[in-house]
Design an enzyme around this catalytic site. Sequence first.
Site, PDB file in Angstrom:
ATOM      1  N   CYS B 158       0.808  -1.222   0.000  1.00  0.00           N
ATOM      2  CA  CYS B 158       0.000   0.000   0.000  1.00  0.00           C
ATOM      3  C   CYS B 158       0.838   1.268   0.000  1.00  0.00           C
ATOM      4  O   CYS B 158       0.300   2.358  -0.155  1.00  0.00           O
ATOM      5  CB  CYS B 158      -0.932  -0.007   1.201  1.00  0.00           C
ATOM      6  SG  CYS B 158      -1.827  -1.557   1.337  1.00  0.00           S
ATOM      7  N   HIS B 297      -3.264   8.143   5.606  1.00  0.00           N
ATOM      8  CA  HIS B 297      -3.366   6.815   4.979  1.00  0.00           C
ATOM      9  C   HIS B 297      -4.789   6.287   5.176  1.00  0.00           C
ATOM     10  O   HIS B 297      -5.428   5.853   4.233  1.00  0.00           O
ATOM     11  CB  HIS B 297      -2.324   5.862   5.573  1.00  0.00           C
ATOM     12  CG  HIS B 297      -2.336   4.515   4.930  1.00  0.00           C
ATOM     13  ND1 HIS B 297      -2.094   4.335   3.588  1.00  0.00           N
ATOM     14  CD2 HIS B 297      -2.563   3.271   5.442  1.00  0.00           C
ATOM     15  CE1 HIS B 297      -2.174   3.051   3.291  1.00  0.00           C
ATOM     16  NE2 HIS B 297      -2.470   2.375   4.389  1.00  0.00           N
ATOM     17  N   GLU B 308      -2.757   5.428  13.324  1.00  0.00           N
ATOM     18  CA  GLU B 308      -2.296   6.630  12.614  1.00  0.00           C
ATOM     19  C   GLU B 308      -2.602   7.886  13.435  1.00  0.00           C
ATOM     20  O   GLU B 308      -1.781   8.802  13.513  1.00  0.00           O
ATOM     21  CB  GLU B 308      -2.938   6.722  11.217  1.00  0.00           C
ATOM     22  CG  GLU B 308      -2.367   7.876  10.394  1.00  0.00           C
ATOM     23  CD  GLU B 308      -2.818   7.870   8.937  1.00  0.00           C
ATOM     24  OE1 GLU B 308      -3.778   7.149   8.609  1.00  0.00           O
ATOM     25  OE2 GLU B 308      -2.202   8.592   8.127  1.00  0.00           O
ATOM     26  N   LYS B 329      -9.513   8.089   0.847  1.00  0.00           N
ATOM     27  CA  LYS B 329     -10.094   6.740   0.732  1.00  0.00           C
ATOM     28  C   LYS B 329     -11.552   6.679   1.170  1.00  0.00           C
ATOM     29  O   LYS B 329     -12.259   5.736   0.822  1.00  0.00           O
ATOM     30  CB  LYS B 329      -9.256   5.741   1.537  1.00  0.00           C
ATOM     31  CG  LYS B 329      -7.856   5.517   0.965  1.00  0.00           C
ATOM     32  CD  LYS B 329      -7.076   4.498   1.770  1.00  0.00           C
ATOM     33  CE  LYS B 329      -5.635   4.376   1.300  1.00  0.00           C
ATOM     34  NZ  LYS B 329      -4.780   5.532   1.696  1.00  0.00           N
ATOM     35  N   HIS B 334      -9.576   1.952  -1.212  1.00  0.00           N
ATOM     36  CA  HIS B 334      -8.122   1.802  -1.104  1.00  0.00           C
ATOM     37  C   HIS B 334      -7.565   1.219  -2.408  1.00  0.00           C
ATOM     38  O   HIS B 334      -7.740   0.034  -2.691  1.00  0.00           O
ATOM     39  CB  HIS B 334      -7.802   0.886   0.072  1.00  0.00           C
ATOM     40  CG  HIS B 334      -6.347   0.838   0.430  1.00  0.00           C
ATOM     41  ND1 HIS B 334      -5.368   1.554  -0.240  1.00  0.00           N
ATOM     42  CD2 HIS B 334      -5.696   0.167   1.417  1.00  0.00           C
ATOM     43  CE1 HIS B 334      -4.199   1.308   0.314  1.00  0.00           C
ATOM     44  NE2 HIS B 334      -4.361   0.466   1.316  1.00  0.00           N
ATOM     45  N   PHE B 393       1.543  -3.112   4.027  1.00  0.00           N
ATOM     46  CA  PHE B 393       1.949  -4.431   4.502  1.00  0.00           C
ATOM     47  C   PHE B 393       3.465  -4.558   4.321  1.00  0.00           C
ATOM     48  O   PHE B 393       4.043  -3.978   3.408  1.00  0.00           O
ATOM     49  CB  PHE B 393       1.254  -5.533   3.703  1.00  0.00           C
ATOM     50  CG  PHE B 393      -0.174  -5.800   4.121  1.00  0.00           C
ATOM     51  CD1 PHE B 393      -0.790  -5.066   5.116  1.00  0.00           C
ATOM     52  CD2 PHE B 393      -0.905  -6.815   3.504  1.00  0.00           C
ATOM     53  CE1 PHE B 393      -2.114  -5.317   5.494  1.00  0.00           C
ATOM     54  CE2 PHE B 393      -2.215  -7.075   3.868  1.00  0.00           C
ATOM     55  CZ  PHE B 393      -2.821  -6.332   4.858  1.00  0.00           C
TER      56      PHE B 393
END
Lengths: 84, 405
Positions: B158, B297, B308, B329, B334, B393
């Site tokens: 990502c 994010h 976050e 998003k 995403h 990830f």
Amino acid sequence: MDIAELETKVIEFIASKAEKVDASGITTASRLEDLGFDSLDTVQLLFDAEEAFGVNFDGEEVRGLRSVGDIIDYISKHPPTVSS
Amino acid sequence: MRVVITGMGIVSPIGTGVDQFWNAAINGVSGITSIRSFDASSQHSRVAGEITEFNPADFLSAKQVEQTDRFTQLALQAASQAMADAGSLDSYQPRRLAVSLGSGMGGFSTFESSATRRLQKKSIPPFSVPRIMANSAAAWIATKYGLKGVNLTCSTACSSGANAIGMALDLLRSGKADAVVTGGAEACVLPLTMTGFEALQALSIGFNADPSRASRPFATGRDGFVMGEGAGILILEKEEEAIKRGAKIYAQLAGYGCACDATHIVAPDMDGQVAAMQAAIEDAGLTSDQVDYINAHATSTPLGDVIETKAIKQLFGAHAWEIAISATKSMIGHSIGASAAIGSIATIMSLHTGTIHPTINLDEADPQCDLNYTPNFAIQKKVQVGMCNAFGFGGNNASIVFTNL
């Protein structure tokens, strides 16, 4: 499908994929290279032909297919094995 | 030496082209719908941010369509917009024109369809491998525009798009390129990828009947991310060269920071996020109290949005509450390797226009998410420094800082 009908269908099919010629410019003697198909184009052409004619182009003999007539021969000798 | 953005292009679920995208974003339009590109009836998560009005045959030949995966097609469309926006790059030598692109999954659509055919003992398309490979999009962009310099692809899940943009900045700073086409592309609204994320319990499954409310970063009731797709492309070059050729300049790409958690392959880690943000701010020669805006994010997972939020509070202290934050998003889902490229475009547009797009579906914030996330309606705010976050990830954290010139 008799051989004449197969010839017509294969030529029409190749014409639909060729960028430079139409069906009137293609005969069984035409070499794929002369019709504008390089080696990668030919691989793609045979892949598309599998769907169109229900034939699996597989094995070493496929690498020897150079002309329109070669493809017609191959299809006529191999029974349909795949369905589109 | 300053690096500037002189062109942008985007394909997203809420619009193709920066103007259409931005107009939808500031109006809080959701691009999340029930999945239309395949029969999703057996999926737990049946919603996604899909790009529906996209026909590659509009700009590619039949042969090119056959030889490209959807992610490459999206990248090529966004690149064509960005190149047109930037104007002629003919003043640069072709060997000095680079590409740095991100994609998390590469040509996964081709992978799935070719694997399915193989398992059915059918032949697979001859261009399967060059369609699947992750560097396919970068290579096609180079080929289309004659960009003969460095050609890189970054695949860090990502955070791919953010790392790719950071790598582009490094190329310009180190003198390895004079202009870089950069960004990210992803097309993985697909049965296998979605099933994979479902198996990790990462996707939203509770809003199948109400798709536009499924992606709800920071909000109560959020239950996972919504799969999206898209591409965002930026043209970067050195400021003095851009001025010399009379290019329009959107903003400066001022800093890039990255850090690996080195703790867990999928779980987020606050320390790594803090480190990436801090490194980006320092790289830009700024201090944390100068940051006005964060494009978070914020994927809408229960854990990720809280971590976050904590990371932002940890780094910025009391200033955290003065920063306007928003989650792109919430509207588009995403888009994995494209997400930070699209988030960067949103950040640049905030700098450029003084408008911050909202985080939609934020009627009631999670008590653990207590910062200013620009809920539901756009705000006007002069933004001098904006940051885009991307956490992926692999424990990959990347942040990019943009400033107004």
